[in-house]
Design a protein around this motif. Structure first.
Motif, PDB file in Angstrom:
ATOM      1  N   ASN A 188     -40.605 -45.870  -8.456  1.00  0.00           N
ATOM      2  CA  ASN A 188     -41.804 -45.193  -8.988  1.00  0.00           C
ATOM      3  C   ASN A 188     -42.560 -46.150  -9.908  1.00  0.00           C
ATOM      4  OD1 ASN A 188     -40.672 -42.948  -7.759  1.00  0.00           O
ATOM      5  ND2 ASN A 188     -39.783 -42.169  -9.657  1.00  0.00           N
ATOM      6  N   ASP A 189     -41.807 -46.795 -10.789  1.00  0.00           N
ATOM      7  CA  ASP A 189     -42.449 -47.729 -11.711  1.00  0.00           C
ATOM      8  C   ASP A 189     -42.701 -49.094 -11.071  1.00  0.00           C
ATOM      9  OD1 ASP A 189     -43.008 -46.432 -14.174  1.00  0.00           O
ATOM     10  OD2 ASP A 189     -40.852 -46.196 -14.442  1.00  0.00           O
ATOM     11  N   LEU A 190     -41.776 -49.562 -10.244  1.00  0.00           N
ATOM     12  CA  LEU A 190     -41.980 -50.896  -9.652  1.00  0.00           C
ATOM     13  C   LEU A 190     -43.278 -50.919  -8.830  1.00  0.00           C
ATOM     14  CD1 LEU A 190     -40.867 -53.761  -9.432  1.00  0.00           C
ATOM     15  CD2 LEU A 190     -39.650 -53.071  -7.361  1.00  0.00           C
ATOM     16  N   LEU A 191     -43.555 -49.827  -8.136  1.00  0.00           N
ATOM     17  CA  LEU A 191     -44.798 -49.776  -7.355  1.00  0.00           C
ATOM     18  C   LEU A 191     -46.009 -49.731  -8.291  1.00  0.00           C
ATOM     19  CD1 LEU A 191     -46.166 -49.582  -4.588  1.00  0.00           C
ATOM     20  CD2 LEU A 191     -45.788 -47.112  -4.623  1.00  0.00           C
ATOM     21  N   GLN A 192     -45.897 -48.928  -9.347  1.00  0.00           N
ATOM     22  CA  GLN A 192     -47.012 -48.814 -10.304  1.00  0.00           C
ATOM     23  C   GLN A 192     -47.341 -50.159 -10.953  1.00  0.00           C
ATOM     24  OE1 GLN A 192     -47.757 -45.913 -13.545  1.00  0.00           O
ATOM     25  NE2 GLN A 192     -45.929 -46.747 -14.514  1.00  0.00           N
ATOM     26  N   TYR A 193     -46.282 -50.899 -11.345  1.00  0.00           N
ATOM     27  CA  TYR A 193     -46.531 -52.161 -12.044  1.00  0.00           C
ATOM     28  C   TYR A 193     -46.874 -53.293 -11.070  1.00  0.00           C
ATOM     29  CZ  TYR A 193     -44.714 -49.681 -16.103  1.00  0.00           C
ATOM     30  OH  TYR A 193     -44.523 -48.761 -17.112  1.00  0.00           O
ATOM     31  N   THR A 194     -46.414 -53.201  -9.835  1.00  0.00           N
ATOM     32  CA  THR A 194     -46.739 -54.246  -8.858  1.00  0.00           C
ATOM     33  C   THR A 194     -48.198 -54.134  -8.413  1.00  0.00           C
ATOM     34  OG1 THR A 194     -44.468 -54.243  -8.079  1.00  0.00           O
ATOM     35  CG2 THR A 194     -46.081 -55.231  -6.612  1.00  0.00           C
ATOM     36  N   CYS A 195     -48.630 -52.892  -8.176  1.00  0.00           N
ATOM     37  CA  CYS A 195     -50.004 -52.705  -7.680  1.00  0.00           C
ATOM     38  C   CYS A 195     -50.991 -52.407  -8.807  1.00  0.00           C
ATOM     39  CB  CYS A 195     -50.034 -51.564  -6.659  1.00  0.00           C
ATOM     40  SG  CYS A 195     -49.046 -51.921  -5.204  1.00  0.00           S
ATOM     41  N   ALA A 196     -50.520 -52.406 -10.048  1.00  0.00           N
ATOM     42  CA  ALA A 196     -51.382 -52.080 -11.193  1.00  0.00           C
ATOM     43  C   ALA A 196     -52.124 -50.781 -10.963  1.00  0.00           C
ATOM     44  CB  ALA A 196     -52.349 -53.237 -11.496  1.00  0.00           C
ATOM     45  N   ALA A 197     -51.393 -49.759 -10.505  1.00  0.00           N
ATOM     46  CA  ALA A 197     -51.990 -48.454 -10.226  1.00  0.00           C
ATOM     47  C   ALA A 197     -51.144 -47.363 -10.880  1.00  0.00           C
ATOM     48  CB  ALA A 197     -52.051 -48.229  -8.719  1.00  0.00           C
ATOM     49  N   ASP A 198     -51.764 -46.623 -11.779  1.00  0.00           N
ATOM     50  CA  ASP A 198     -51.096 -45.530 -12.502  1.00  0.00           C
ATOM     51  C   ASP A 198     -50.458 -44.554 -11.514  1.00  0.00           C
ATOM     52  OD1 ASP A 198     -50.530 -43.210 -13.937  1.00  0.00           O
ATOM     53  OD2 ASP A 198     -52.326 -43.372 -15.198  1.00  0.00           O
ATOM     54  N   ARG A 199     -49.144 -44.354 -11.665  1.00  0.00           N
ATOM     55  CA  ARG A 199     -48.422 -43.512 -10.709  1.00  0.00           C
ATOM     56  C   ARG A 199     -48.840 -42.051 -10.769  1.00  0.00           C
ATOM     57  NH1 ARG A 199     -42.307 -43.731 -13.348  1.00  0.00           N
ATOM     58  NH2 ARG A 199     -42.005 -41.584 -12.778  1.00  0.00           N
ATOM     59  N   LEU A 200     -49.543 -41.660 -11.853  1.00  0.00           N
ATOM     60  CA  LEU A 200     -49.938 -40.255 -12.006  1.00  0.00           C
ATOM     61  C   LEU A 200     -51.397 -40.014 -11.617  1.00  0.00           C
ATOM     62  CD1 LEU A 200     -48.288 -39.589 -15.492  1.00  0.00           C
ATOM     63  CD2 LEU A 200     -47.360 -39.089 -13.226  1.00  0.00           C
ATOM     64  N   PRO A 202     -54.157 -39.383  -9.145  1.00  0.00           N
ATOM     65  CA  PRO A 202     -54.321 -39.030  -7.721  1.00  0.00           C
ATOM     66  C   PRO A 202     -55.452 -39.806  -7.036  1.00  0.00           C
ATOM     67  CG  PRO A 202     -55.005 -37.203  -9.146  1.00  0.00           C
ATOM     68  CD  PRO A 202     -54.450 -38.262 -10.048  1.00  0.00           C
ATOM     69  N   GLU A 203     -56.370 -40.359  -7.823  1.00  0.00           N
ATOM     70  CA  GLU A 203     -57.492 -41.122  -7.240  1.00  0.00           C
ATOM     71  C   GLU A 203     -57.016 -42.452  -6.671  1.00  0.00           C
ATOM     72  OE1 GLU A 203     -61.151 -40.847  -8.780  1.00  0.00           O
ATOM     73  OE2 GLU A 203     -60.634 -38.714  -8.989  1.00  0.00           O
ATOM     74  N   LEU A 204     -55.795 -42.858  -7.049  1.00  0.00           N
ATOM     75  CA  LEU A 204     -55.340 -44.196  -6.667  1.00  0.00           C
ATOM     76  C   LEU A 204     -54.301 -44.189  -5.548  1.00  0.00           C
ATOM     77  CD1 LEU A 204     -55.085 -45.832 -10.219  1.00  0.00           C
ATOM     78  CD2 LEU A 204     -56.861 -46.154  -8.504  1.00  0.00           C
ATOM     79  N   LYS A 205     -54.252 -43.079  -4.813  1.00  0.00           N
ATOM     80  CA  LYS A 205     -53.226 -42.963  -3.760  1.00  0.00           C
ATOM     81  C   LYS A 205     -53.263 -44.143  -2.777  1.00  0.00           C
ATOM     82  CE  LYS A 205     -51.027 -38.799  -4.034  1.00  0.00           C
ATOM     83  NZ  LYS A 205     -51.770 -37.581  -4.400  1.00  0.00           N
ATOM     84  N   ALA A 206     -54.465 -44.632  -2.473  1.00  0.00           N
ATOM     85  CA  ALA A 206     -54.577 -45.729  -1.498  1.00  0.00           C
ATOM     86  C   ALA A 206     -54.034 -47.032  -2.065  1.00  0.00           C
ATOM     87  CB  ALA A 206     -56.035 -45.907  -1.078  1.00  0.00           C
TER      88      ALA A 206
END
Ligand code: PEP
Ligand code: MG
Length: 299
Positions: A188-200, A202-206
C-alpha cells in the motif's frame, strides 16, 4: 509452491475470524489501533494484557507484530503532533517512535514481556535507511537489558524483520537481508511512495496503479534478492490477494501472503490453479514491458 497464507489483524478480537479463515499464521498485526480514539496512550500493563491475549488466543500460531505506525492518516491527539503539510511524508511510524522513545520503549517492553514464550517476529514500519533499522534494534536490546536488570522475564527468541514500504529501502534489500530474519513488503505504501501518488486520493487511481512497470520491477528486485539470500519475504499490503498479481508474486518467489481474513480461502483456491513455471515466465515477460498498458496485457 510453498507459500504461507496469513491473516492481517488489528487486535485480539480478530483472532476468532483468523481461526475461521483457514489462515496459517498472522503476517501483520497493526498494533496502532490500540493507540487510536482515546485521550492518553495505553499503559505498559494495558498493552501487555492485550498482546498476551493475542498470543494466547493464537495458541502457538506464528505472528508478525508491527510496532506503532501512527502519523499519515492515523493521528492520536494526545501525542500533540505538529501540523505537517504532507503527513504521509512526515513524522510517521518509526520516525515518530524515535521522536518519542517513551512511547516506543513502553510498547517494546509490553511486547517483549507478553511474547516471552511465543512464536513471533517483531517488524518495524517505514524504514528508509539501514541506520533506522540498526537504531530500532539497539533500542530493543536496551529494553531487554532493562527488563533483565529488573528480573522480569522477556522474549529473546523472536525474529526481527523490516517492512519494505519506501523505495530507498527496496533498492538496498541485499544489505537489509544481512540484518533481519524476514522481510515484509507493505505494498500500500510502497506503491504510494514509488509513484508519488496519495493512496487515499481517488483522483489518482490511474497513477496509483499496481501494474506500473517501475513498481513491479522493484517488487521483483526485493523478492528475488530475498530468495537468493534465503530470507523469507512476504507481502502484507492489499495487493497480496490481487487475483492477477498473485502469479507475479509467486513467479518472483514470495514466501508469504498476508491479507484480511475474508480473502484467504479464495486466494488459496486461485493459487491451487497456478503453474509455477508459467508464473516464472510471466515475470520474465513483465520485466520486458515498458508501459502499464503492456503489463496489463500480460494477464
Ligand atoms: C502497507 O503499507 O502495505 C501496509 C501493510 O501498511 P499499512 O497499510 O498499515 O500502512
Ligand atoms: Mg504501510
Amino acid at each position: 509452491m510453498q507459500i504461507t497464507l496469513a491473516a492481517n489483524i488489528s487486535g485480539p478480537d480478530d483472532v476468532t475470524t483468523f481461526f475461521k479463515s483457514d489462515a496459517e499464521a498472522v503476517g501483520l498485526y497493526r498494533t496502532e489501533f490500540l493507540f487510536l480514539d482515546r485521550t492518553a496512550a495505553p499503559t505498559e500493563d494495558e498493552q501487555f494484557s492485550v498482546y498476551k491475549k493475542v498470543f494466547d488466543n493464537l495458541n502457538g500460531k506464528h505472528i508478525l507484530i508491527r510496532t506503532l505506525d501512527i502519523g499519515g492518516d492515523k493521528q492520536a491527539s494526545y501525542l500533540n503532533m505538529k501540523f505537517e503539510e504532507n503527513p504521509f511524508l512526515g513524522v510517521r511510524a518509526i520516525r515518530l517512535c524515535f521522536q518519542r522513545p517513551d512511547i516506543f520503549k513502553t510498547q517494546l517492553r509490553a511486547l517483549l514481556r507478553a511474547g516471552s514464550d511465543a512464536s513471533w517476529g517483531l517488524m518495524f514500519p517505514m524504514i528508509s535507511q539501514l541506520e533506522e533499522l540498526q537504531d530500532a534494534k539497539t533500542i530493543v536490546t536496551q529494553v531487554q537489558q532493562e527488563l533483565r536488570d529488573e528480573g522480569v522475564s522477556f522474549s529473546t527468541k523472536h525474529q526481527i524483520g523490516v517492512m519494505i514500504e519506501i523505495p530507498s529501502a527496496a533498492w538496498m534489500i541485499d544489505v537489509f537481508t544481512q540484518h533481519v530474519d524476514f522481510v515484509s513488503i507493505g505494498t500500500n505504501d510502497l506503491l504510494q511512495y514509488t509513484c508519488a501518488a496519495d493512496r487515499l486520493n481517488p483522483e489518482l487511481k490511474a497513477v496509483y496503479n499496481p501494474f506500473n512497470v517501475g513498481f513491479l520491477r522493484q517488487i521483483q528486485h526485493v523478492l528475488t534478492t530475498c530468495k537468493k539470500q534465503h530470507v523469507s519475504a512476504g507481502i502484507c499490503g492489499s495487493l497480496s490477494h490481487h487475483p492477477d498479481l498473485l502469479q507475479f508474486f509467486i513467479g518472483c518467489g514470495v514466501s508469504e501472503l498476508s491479507m484480511t481474513a475474508q480473502h484467504i480461502l479464495k486466494t488459496r483456491a486461485l493459487i491451487a490453479g497456478l503453474n509455477a513455471a508459467h508464473c516464472k515466465q510471466l515475470v520474465q515477460k513483465i520485466m520486458t514491458c515498458t508501459t502499464t498498458a503492456e503489463v496489463k496485457k500480460c494477464f
